[in-house]
Scaffold this active site. Structure first.
Site, PDB file in Angstrom:
ATOM      1  N   GLU A  84       2.337  -9.483  11.514  1.00 52.39           N
ATOM      2  CA  GLU A  84       2.087  -9.073  10.134  1.00 52.39           C
ATOM      3  C   GLU A  84       3.420  -8.833   9.412  1.00 52.39           C
ATOM      4  OE1 GLU A  84      -0.452  -5.644   9.982  1.00 52.39           O
ATOM      5  OE2 GLU A  84      -0.762  -5.801   7.808  1.00 52.39           O
ATOM      6  N   ASP A  88       0.775  -1.234   0.000  1.00 57.33           N
ATOM      7  CA  ASP A  88       0.000   0.000   0.000  1.00 57.33           C
ATOM      8  C   ASP A  88       0.813   1.293   0.000  1.00 57.33           C
ATOM      9  OD1 ASP A  88      -1.638  -2.150   0.548  1.00 57.33           O
ATOM     10  OD2 ASP A  88      -2.627  -1.243   2.276  1.00 57.33           O
TER      11      ASP A  88
HETATM   12  C1  DGY Z   1      -5.813  -2.016   4.157  1.00 55.94           C
HETATM   13  O1  DGY Z   1      -6.956  -1.683   4.412  1.00 55.94           O
HETATM   14  O2  DGY Z   1      -4.836  -1.670   4.824  1.00 55.94           O
HETATM   15  C2  DGY Z   1      -5.573  -2.952   3.063  1.00 55.94           C
HETATM   16  O3  DGY Z   1      -4.228  -3.171   2.824  1.00 55.94           O
HETATM   17  C3  DGY Z   1      -6.288  -2.573   1.813  1.00 55.94           C
HETATM   18  O4  DGY Z   1      -6.294  -3.696   1.020  1.00 55.94           O
END
Ligand code: DGY
Length: 428
Positions: free
Chosen positions: A397, A167
């Site tokens: 994560e 992201d």
């Molecule tokens: C989030 O909401 O952080 C996700 O990575 C979007 O897919």
């Protein structure tokens, strides 16, 4: 904690995050089915429950649109703990889904599941399930050709940073600047109520994410229109490498099923990608990196996905040597490979999501690719580092490459899966 305890914990996380046919990435932050998370999760289930592994992908592909598109989130049931939820996406589908996709690792995973079923003598039982998944995977890969490669270069052009799965990688900063955020309006993020904001994307990044969702929604999620007009169009090195690899694996499955015409079609896509992906080689930095389709500029960033060329099956002595030189330099600069951003970059942040932390799933792809290419010492370094990070710190994560600190949720499905399927073996 012993290795066996960690195994038990990993299996318990997968079971706890199982919502009945699909698995959420973790309990609180991500309460729906995510596309590439599910594919990796299937690898973990396959170590102790083969049927459940296949079911994970069957459920995901059950949310495919008629045009072959496979969404990045499937909202099988609503949950107020996540933003942006189904109402914001407004795709009007049943089940409700998002309108963007995610890195296409599924075909590669299905090939793994198939090989493991065959090796266990279960090929006969699973062949009909393979035959049912195959046309859906092929349709998705055709969708990439039709809607995510507008110049037909053999690469994958992401229309949203969320599509890349990475992201807030700095690769999206400059291409994100022209996105008009003036009409985004007020909204309440949920991620930062679950997690420390220092681990998450910034407000500016979120504004851009939402502006792009609004743009897609305004087109009625018309993927053709989006591919021509979207304010963000970046050829992503990660997705491009992953699709090339996935097409190779899908071609193998086509031959398993005796579908020569699909195999030939996939061979053409592979050839196109092998030629076209050179467009993503940046001579200046000597690296594979993402490139803005709008301006033509290379990002110039060395990220963990710069090392996926081996996984993609590319072999070019000069480029490989340059890539491995970066690998060795980064490997000497941090105890744990592979940071999501080169630690020498001034923007490196060891716990901020995709600007530094190590991700087990990317390590899995880098490590297996290196080993397959005969770079076994380097492949084992990546696997061994993944093992140490998880063994010492837990099933987080992501992890700091500098001191191993876990970030994000500590009950992560894909980290658990990669532990079980790959990382846990002793260092060789
Ligand atoms: C989030 O909401 O952080 C996700 O990575 C979007 O897919």
């Amino acid at each position: 904690m012993t290795i066996n305890d960690r195994d038990e914990e990993a299996r318990a996380i997968l079971r706890a995050n199982d919502r009945g046919g699909y698995t959420v990435p973790n309990g609180r932050v991500y309460p729906f089915q995510w596309n590439w998370d599910s594919a990796f999760v299937a690898l973990g289930f396959d170590t102790f429950d083969r049927n459940r592994a296949w079911q994970e992908l069957e459920t995901l592909l059950g949310a495919q649109w008629e045009n072959g598109f496979l969404p990045h989130i499937v909202f099988w049931q609503d949950d107020p703990g996540y933003f942006p939820g189904p109402a914001v996406w407004g795709t009007g589908r049943t089940p409700v889904t998002s309108g963007i996709t995610q890195p296409p690792v599924a075909a590669t995973v299905v090939r793994k599941l198939w090989d493991s079923a065959e090796a266990a003598g279960d090929g006969g039982a699973y062949r009909p399930r393979l035959a049912a998944l195959f046309p859906k995977l092929l349709a998705w890969h055709r969708w990439f050709r039709d809607f995510r490669d507008p110049e037909q270069r053999g690469v994958v052009v992401a229309m949203h940073p969320w599509e890349t799965g990475r992201d807030n990688s700095p690769e999206w900063d400059a291409p994100g600047e022209p996105i008009d955020i003036s009409n985004v309006g007020d909204y309440v993020r949920r991620d930062t109520s679950h997690l420390d904001a220092k681990m998450r994307p910034t407000k500016l990044e979120y504004d851009r994410y939402l502006a792009l969702v609004q743009f897609g929604r305004a087109t009625g999620w018309d993927h053709g229109r989006i591919s021509r007009k979207n304010p963000f169009r970046v050829a992503d090195i990660g997705m491009s490498m992953i699709l090339l690899r996935a097409n190779r694996d899908l071609a193998v499955l086509a031959r398993v099923l005796g579908d020569e015409s699909a195999a030939a079609e996939l061979d053409d896509l592979i050839e196109r990608a092998e030629r076209g992906i050179s467009w993503l080689w940046d001579d200046k930095t000597g690296t594979w990196c993402s490139r803005d389709l709008v301006t033509g500029r290379h990002s110039g960033f060395i990220t963990s996905t710069s090392f996926l060329s081996f996984y993609a099956g590319l072999a070019d002595p000069a480029r490989d040597a340059a890539t491995l030189a970066h690998f060795d330099r980064i490997g000497a600069s941090v105890p744990y490979l592979m940071p999501s951003l080169d630690p020498a970059d001034p923007g490196f942040q060891m716990i901020r999501y995709w600007r530094g932390p190590v991700w087990a799933v990317v390590n899995y792809m880098i490590g297996t690719g290196l080993t397959e290419a005969g770079e076994t010492d380097r492949g084992e370094r990546v696997r061994g580092d993944t093992r140490t990070l998880i063994e010492r710190n837990g099933l987080y994560e992501a992890f700091s490459p500098v001191d191993g600190t876990g970030s994000g949720g500590d009950d992560f499905s894909w980290t658990s899966a990669i532990w079980l399927a790959w990382a846990r073996q002793p260092r060789s």
